[in-house]
Every structure is written in structure tokens, then in C-alpha cells.
Motif scaffolding. Structure first.
Motif, PDB file in Angstrom:
ATOM      1  N   UNK A 292     -23.334  32.009  12.986  1.00  0.00           N
ATOM      2  CA  UNK A 292     -22.040  33.047  12.922  1.00  0.00           C
ATOM      3  C   UNK A 292     -22.071  34.086  12.063  1.00  0.00           C
ATOM      4  N   UNK A 293     -23.217  34.096  11.081  1.00  0.00           N
ATOM      5  CA  UNK A 293     -23.340  35.173  10.249  1.00  0.00           C
ATOM      6  C   UNK A 293     -22.401  35.126   8.987  1.00  0.00           C
ATOM      7  N   UNK A 294     -21.900  33.857   8.795  1.00  0.00           N
ATOM      8  CA  UNK A 294     -21.167  33.589   7.536  1.00  0.00           C
ATOM      9  C   UNK A 294     -21.823  32.920   6.392  1.00  0.00           C
ATOM     10  N   UNK A 295     -22.967  32.425   6.748  1.00  0.00           N
ATOM     11  CA  UNK A 295     -23.709  31.641   5.415  1.00  0.00           C
ATOM     12  C   UNK A 295     -24.034  32.785   4.231  1.00  0.00           C
ATOM     13  N   UNK A 296     -23.593  32.298   3.269  1.00  0.00           N
ATOM     14  CA  UNK A 296     -24.002  33.133   1.855  1.00  0.00           C
ATOM     15  C   UNK A 296     -23.021  34.451   1.778  1.00  0.00           C
ATOM     16  N   UNK A 297     -22.022  34.580   2.643  1.00  0.00           N
ATOM     17  CA  UNK A 297     -21.263  35.672   2.669  1.00  0.00           C
ATOM     18  C   UNK A 297     -20.003  35.452   1.881  1.00  0.00           C
ATOM     19  N   UNK A 298     -19.335  36.313   1.317  1.00  0.00           N
ATOM     20  CA  UNK A 298     -18.033  36.531   0.732  1.00  0.00           C
ATOM     21  C   UNK A 298     -17.035  36.785   1.665  1.00  0.00           C
ATOM     22  N   UNK A 299     -16.072  35.589   1.835  1.00  0.00           N
ATOM     23  CA  UNK A 299     -15.222  35.821   3.094  1.00  0.00           C
ATOM     24  C   UNK A 299     -13.787  35.704   2.379  1.00  0.00           C
ATOM     25  N   UNK A 370     -12.383  41.688  -5.610  1.00  0.00           N
ATOM     26  CA  UNK A 370     -13.035  40.583  -4.901  1.00  0.00           C
ATOM     27  C   UNK A 370     -14.096  41.015  -4.128  1.00  0.00           C
ATOM     28  N   UNK A 371     -14.070  42.108  -3.560  1.00  0.00           N
ATOM     29  CA  UNK A 371     -15.219  42.779  -2.668  1.00  0.00           C
ATOM     30  C   UNK A 371     -15.534  41.762  -1.471  1.00  0.00           C
ATOM     31  N   UNK A 372     -14.789  41.208  -0.881  1.00  0.00           N
ATOM     32  CA  UNK A 372     -15.144  40.362   0.564  1.00  0.00           C
ATOM     33  C   UNK A 372     -16.095  41.188   1.270  1.00  0.00           C
ATOM     34  N   UNK A 373     -16.929  40.571   1.964  1.00  0.00           N
ATOM     35  CA  UNK A 373     -17.775  41.207   2.951  1.00  0.00           C
ATOM     36  C   UNK A 373     -17.156  41.151   4.390  1.00  0.00           C
ATOM     37  N   UNK A 374     -16.462  39.934   4.420  1.00  0.00           N
ATOM     38  CA  UNK A 374     -15.826  39.657   5.926  1.00  0.00           C
ATOM     39  C   UNK A 374     -14.533  39.212   5.628  1.00  0.00           C
ATOM     40  N   UNK A 375     -13.515  39.768   6.536  1.00  0.00           N
ATOM     41  CA  UNK A 375     -12.091  39.369   6.198  1.00  0.00           C
ATOM     42  C   UNK A 375     -11.503  38.961   7.760  1.00  0.00           C
ATOM     43  N   UNK A 376     -11.067  37.734   7.561  1.00  0.00           N
ATOM     44  CA  UNK A 376     -10.137  37.213   8.780  1.00  0.00           C
ATOM     45  C   UNK A 376      -8.867  37.217   8.536  1.00  0.00           C
ATOM     46  N   UNK A 377      -8.152  38.027   9.204  1.00  0.00           N
ATOM     47  CA  UNK A 377      -6.705  38.395   9.037  1.00  0.00           C
ATOM     48  C   UNK A 377      -5.703  37.718  10.120  1.00  0.00           C
ATOM     49  N   UNK A 378      -5.258  36.551   9.361  1.00  0.00           N
ATOM     50  CA  UNK A 378      -4.502  35.710  10.012  1.00  0.00           C
ATOM     51  C   UNK A 378      -2.948  35.621   9.813  1.00  0.00           C
ATOM     52  N   UNK A 379      -2.742  36.463   8.643  1.00  0.00           N
ATOM     53  CA  UNK A 379      -1.454  36.448   8.071  1.00  0.00           C
ATOM     54  C   UNK A 379      -0.499  37.337   9.110  1.00  0.00           C
TER      55      UNK A 379
END
Length: 623
Positions: A292-299, A370-379
């Protein structure tokens, strides 16, 4: 011989060791006796039952030497490969190999002698008889041991198991190996004709679903457990109805997606819920093992305290991210989320971020720091009827809040906007606002270097504010169940499957697309109400209230002109989304007349605005 399982449970460590030593010595004695008996029987038949005393002594001496050799070979085998459980298939294989090897050595020794203490045929024939005796004793021991592990028939509930796949057989083994268990299997059922007449663990097969009533009467079972971990809705309903007609209780084994982290046990058995009765579709792949490309990433997950957001956080944690940041404006929701993830809720960790999407400057600072690399916008605000009455709130949270996050995402590698099926040919404020966020996300895809996409799906079962939650609350309060229309249908999905597919979609989504999750066939809400009413402890009445403003009779996952194209995943459609210039939404006035504001939102959804790549995404401030 084995002690009673209840007694064995209370033995000390030294008592257990002493018991093992006594048992080992006892079986060695059995093996020695088996060799002597086998050799004597072989020689006796070889001499046509005419054996002198001297011959008996010679044969017995040879048998004792052979038994000593057997013990020595067995000891070497245990040192080399370890000890196997008594009566197990592994021990049977090892024992057969030891006997064969010992008999071969004795046979070649006898053939080399000119004066043999016994005929050469004594070795192979006697070994076969000895092995038969050894195995008979071990089978008897194992049978008694296994019987001692079964639940007490006087206190356990007699049950039928329907379904003998891997999950059903695992559950059967778990039940038959728990002496303090509350369920005792007394019969098996399965639709597979190849399993007719089968007997597992001493439990008999009684037929298929047509034989449920007969099997319940013949066995005296008071409960039937559906042990098909991925049963469809038709099977679950058929088996449940047949079980209830026969006067028994119906239980289910949870679907595979709820069992991936542990072995199946008796404690997994539970009463059916609405998701069971609607059916289970298998999740395509396990998240922990998929790329999923999530391992080790800032989310970063916005709206992390909501039903979708919290499940996103739980599944992302399984993918081993480098850092997971959870943002919400509801401090109680963050408290519950941290408790569910880590078993503690001190609210002192940097992973929890208390912030409001309407504070565009605060959101910008958080993302920059915080410099996230991936954002899931659920709000988002999601209650259709309330937003229909207060469209300005949808503007400030759903539209401007999304714009605030997008404006801060210039250096983000991936942004995933959580949308809804109501964005397909929208007719409500909720649908308009979410369609606009899809178009704003598409504009960001044209403007920024990262990947920006939306994921669209329908109603989530048992989420906060869902129809199922509302129905259950009405039943618990003794109130009528309110359904808008007897023919109204909705696409429904469990939150676990929805979020799993969101993460799959995020890994394959392309810039500017809306990815639409396949939610199966739409479900009549009236059917859900009737199923819940049937499970209610008392009488439950259903009242039809009529469709409210902005509600459709039937929802669509794809709008007009959107083709169902699935190039990368069998459950995910890729839909291109026309971009919308953010300047178009900054002119919205959330305090304008509601009817005029709704008209403006509808116009923005259909307006073929030309994107302006170089224009900044200026986020307005609510006045």
C-alpha cells in the motif's frame, strides 16, 4: 493412562514432569512386551504351534535383545528429531520407521548366522505384530485422552456446526479440546456432497441445509453455529430461518477479516449482526501483506476520531507507518481512539492533534511543522438532513475545510479525499459539497507535484449516525423504527471493508481521479429494519416517514457520463473528475439565504470551470 483434564490443569510443574517420566517408562514397557509377544506369536505359527520350552527361551531372548535395540534406536531418534505427542500421526510415522529399522537389522543378523535362535521370518513377521500392538495401545490412549478434553455433556450446550471448511474444522477442533468449554458439538452439516457420511473427531455428519430441522431433533442440539467464515447473505438467511423454525438458537463465526490476527477459538462465536445477514464479501488481500506504500511513511488522518477515520488509523497502524498523526476537533473522540489503539489514553502523545478544519492558518502551520507525506482527509459533516437545513455549515467545513488542507499540501506526496456516493449526480447539500471537494482535489492534482485523488463509497454499517445505529437505538428505547420509504435502497459496506478498499485505492489511484468502491448490490432499508425488528426482544413497529428534502429513493455510485472502468483492481472503478478553480468557491457566502446558497452549490457542481494552475488556493475566513 491420562489423568482427567480438569485434574491435569491443576498439576504443578514437578508433578507434570514426573507424570511424563512415568508415561514414557510405561510405553517403553509396552514396546518391550509387544516385541516379545510378536516374536513368540511369529515363531509359534512358523512351527505350526509346536514349540518346545527351549525354543521359547531362545525366541524370548532374541525378542528382548531386539526390544533393547528398538529402545536405543528410539532414544537416538528422540535426540535427533525430538519427541512427538503420543498417538499423533508424527509419532506413528516415527514408530513405524524405528520398528522397520530394528527389524531389518535383526533380519540381516539372523541371515548371517549359521545356527539361528529363531527362523529368519520371525524378524519381519514379529515386527509387524509388535507394531500392531504398539499402535493399538497408543490409539486407545489417544482416544481416552481426547475424550477427557471434551466439554462435559452435563453442562455444555449441545450444538450443530454448519460448514466444514477450514474455519469450521478449526472451530470443531477448538471445541473438542476445551474441557471447560460451553459448547459440545453433537452433529455436523454441510452443503458439500463430498462430505456426506463424514465423521470428524467422533462427530457425525447429518446432511445439508435441508436437514437442519431433522438434525436438531435427532441430536437434541439447542444451538446451531454457522462456521462458514465468508458466507453470502442467502446462505446465512436460509440457515438462520431453518434453525429458528426448528426452535434452536442461531450463532455465527465472524468473517475472515475479523479473524486475521488470531487463531479461531470458541470465544469468536457470537450472535449474528446486520452485516452478517446482508452477507460477506471476501476482502481481496490482507493489508499487512499488500503493498500500500504506507510502510515507513509519515501519515496524517483528518477526522481521525470518526468512524471512518478511526478505522483508517487502525488499519494504517497494521501497515507499519513511520509516523501516524491523528487530527480531530473532538477531544473525546481522540481519547477513545488512543485507547483503542494502544490500550492507554493519556492524551500526551504527539500523535494526537486537536485542531479544527475551519482554522485554515492553524491547519497550514500543523502541516508545515509535521510535514506528513500522505494525508487521508476524512473530516467532514455528513448528516444529510441537517446540512440541507444549514448549507452554510457544509460550506465552512466540507468545502472551505478541504480547501484549507489542500492549500497546505503543496509538498505532500499523496492526498486522499474521502468522498461519498451522494457526490454522483448530487441533489443534496451533502452531495453538492462532497462533489465540489472532488473537483477541488482534481484542481490540486493539476497544480501540485503530488498525487491528489478522491475515494467514493456509500453508507457504512454501524458507523456513528448510520441507519443501523439509529434503528438499534430506537429498538432499545422501545420506539417505532422509522423508515423513510418502503422501497428506498442504499449501498452498504462494513467499515473494515470500506477502509481496506480505501487504502487499496490510495495505492493505485492516479492524479485527479475519483476512485469508486464496488459495494455490491444496493440493499432495501426496509429489509434491514425488518431483520432488526425480528431480533428485538419485544415487538417492534415500523413507521414510514417519507423521503426528506435532498434524499434519493436510490443512490448511484457513478454519475451521468461516468464509465465503470476497473483497470487495476476488481472492486475499484476509476472516474476522471473535472477540476474546479478554488476561486469559484471563495466567493460563497455561508450566511446567504439557504435556498440561494443551495442553488449556487448545485451550479458549482455542474459548472465546467477552467482550472487556473498558477492561481493560489486562497481560503476564505467565515465571517
Amino acid at each position: 493412562m491420562p489423568l482427567d483434564a480438569q485434574t491435569a490443569h491443576h498439576l504443578t510443574t514437578e508433578q507434570r514432569r514426573s507424570r511424563v517420566r512415568r508415561r514414557t517408562v510405561g510405553f517403553l514397557a509396552v514396546d518391550v512386551g509387544a516385541w516379545v509377544t510378536g516374536f513368540l506369536a511369529a515363531a509359534w505359527t512358523r512351527h505350526e504351534f509346536q514349540v518346545t520350552g527351549a525354543q521359547v527361551l531362545r525366541i524370548a531372548g532374541l525378542a528382548l535383545l531386539t526390544a533393547a535395540l528398538h529402545v536405543a534406536v528410539a532414544a537416538l531418534r528422540r535426540v535427533w528429531s525430538g519427541r512427538h505427542p503420543l498417538g499423533s500421526l508424527q509419532e506413528v510415522r516415527g514408530l513405524a520407521g524405528t520398528v522397520a529399522g530394528t527389524a531389518t537389522l535383526v533380519l540381516f543378523t539372523l541371515l548371517a548366522l549359521t545356527e539361528r535362535p529363531a527362523p529368519a521370518s520371525t524378524a519381519p513377521v514379529g515386527a509387524a505384530l509388535a507394531l500392531l500392538l504398539m499402535l493399538s495401545v497408543r490409539v486407545a490412549y489417544r482416544h481416552r485422552h481426547d475424550r477427557s478434553l471434551r466439554p462435559d455433556a452435563r453442562s455444555a450446550v449441545p450444538v450443530l456446526l454448519f460448514g466444514l471448511g477450514e474455519a469450521g474444522q478449526a472451530l470443531l477442533r477448538a471445541m473438542l479440546s476445551d474441557p471447560r468449554g460451553r459448547y459440545l458439538p453433537v452433529g455436523l452439516l454441510d452443503d458439500d456432497p463430498d462430505k456426506r457420511g463424514l465423521r470428524l473427531g467422533g462427530v457425525r455428519m447429518y446432511g445439508d441445509r435441508a436437514e437442519i430441522g431433522t438434525a436438531i431433533r435427532r441430536t437434541g442440539a439447542t444451538t446451531l453455529i454457522l462456521s462458514v467464515a465468508d458466507a453470502d447473505s442467502e446462505l446465512i438467511r436460509d440457515v438462520r430461518e431453518a434453525t429458528l423454525r426448528a426452535g434452536a438458537t442461531f450463532k455465527v463465526l465472524p468473517p475472515v477479516r475479523e479473524l486475521v490476527d488470531h487463531r479461531i477459538s470458541v470465544t469468536d462465536v457470537r450472535s449474528p449482526d446486520v452485516s452478517d445477514l446482508l452477507g460477506r464479501r471476501p476482502v481481496v488481500a490482507d493489508l499487512a501483506g499488500s503493498d500500500t506504500g504506507l510502510r515507513g511513511r509519515r501519515i496524517l488522518v483528518t477526522g481521525a476520531g470518526g468512524s471512518i477515520g478511526s478505522e483508517l488509523c487502525r488499519q494504517i497502524m497494521r501497515a507499519d507507518p513511520g509516523e501516524l498523526m491523528m487530527l480531530d476537533r473532538d477531544e473525546s473522540a481522540l481519547h477513545s481512539l488512543q485507547l483503542s489503539l494502544s490500550g492507554r489514553a493519556m492524551l500526551d502523545g504527539p500523535e494526537l492533534i486537536l485542531a479544527d478544519l475551519r482554522d485554515d492558518e492553524g491547519i497550514r502551520r500543523i502541516i508545515q511543522e509535521r510535514q506528513p507525506e500522505i494525508i487521508f482527509h476524512a473530516a467532514a459533516l455528513k448528516h444529510l438532513t441537517l446540512l440541507q437545513r444549514h448549507p452554510g455549515e457544509a460550506v465552512k467545513t466540507n468545502i472551505w475545510g478541504t480547501l484549507a488542507v489542500l492549500d497546505a499540501c503543496r509538498d505532500v506526496a499523496k492526498f486522499v479525499n474521502i468522498s461519498t456516493d451522494k457526490a454522483a449526480d448530487p441533489v443534496s447539500v451533502l452531495g453538492y459539497s462532497k462533489r465540489i471537494t472532488e473537483r477541488l482535489t482534481a484542481h490540486a492534482a493539476e497544480t501540485y507535484p503530488g498525487t491528489f485523488l478522491s475515494v467514493r463509497f456509500g453508507n457504512v454499517l454501524s458507523s456513528r449516525g448510520s441507519v443501523v445505529t439509529a434503528f438499534r437505538a430506537q429498538i432499545d428505547a422501545g420506539l417505532p423504527i422509522t423508515v423513510t420509504h418502503p422501497e428506498v435502497t442504499r449501498y452498504l459496506m462494513t467499515v473494515q471493508e470500506a477502509v481496506h478498499l480505501v487504502l487499496q485505492a490510495a495505492s493505485i489511484g492516479r492524479d485527479g481521479e475519483a476512485l469508486v468502491l464496488d459495494m455490491g448490490e444496493p440493499v432495501r432499508i426496509d429489509d434491514i429494519a425488518r431483520q432488526l425488528a425480528a431480533q428485538a426482544p419485544g415487538p417492534a413497529r415500523i413507521v414510514y416517514t417519507g423521503l426528506r428534502p435532498g434524499e434519493k429513493l436510490h443512490e448511484d455510485l457513478l454519475g451521468q457520463g461516468e464509465a465503470d472502468v476497473r483497470p487495476l483492481h476488481p472492486l475499484i472503478s476509476h472516474v476522471p473528475v473535472p477540476a474546479l478553480d478554488p476561486m469559484e468557491v471563495t466567493a460563497l457566502d455561508p450566511f446567504d439565504d439557504p435556498d440561494k446558497l443551495v442553488e449556487r452549490l448545485a451550479w458549482l457542481c455542474a459548472h465546467p470551470a477552467v482550472p487556473v494552475p498558477d492561481a493560489p488556493m486562497r481560503v476564505p475566513t467565515a465571517r
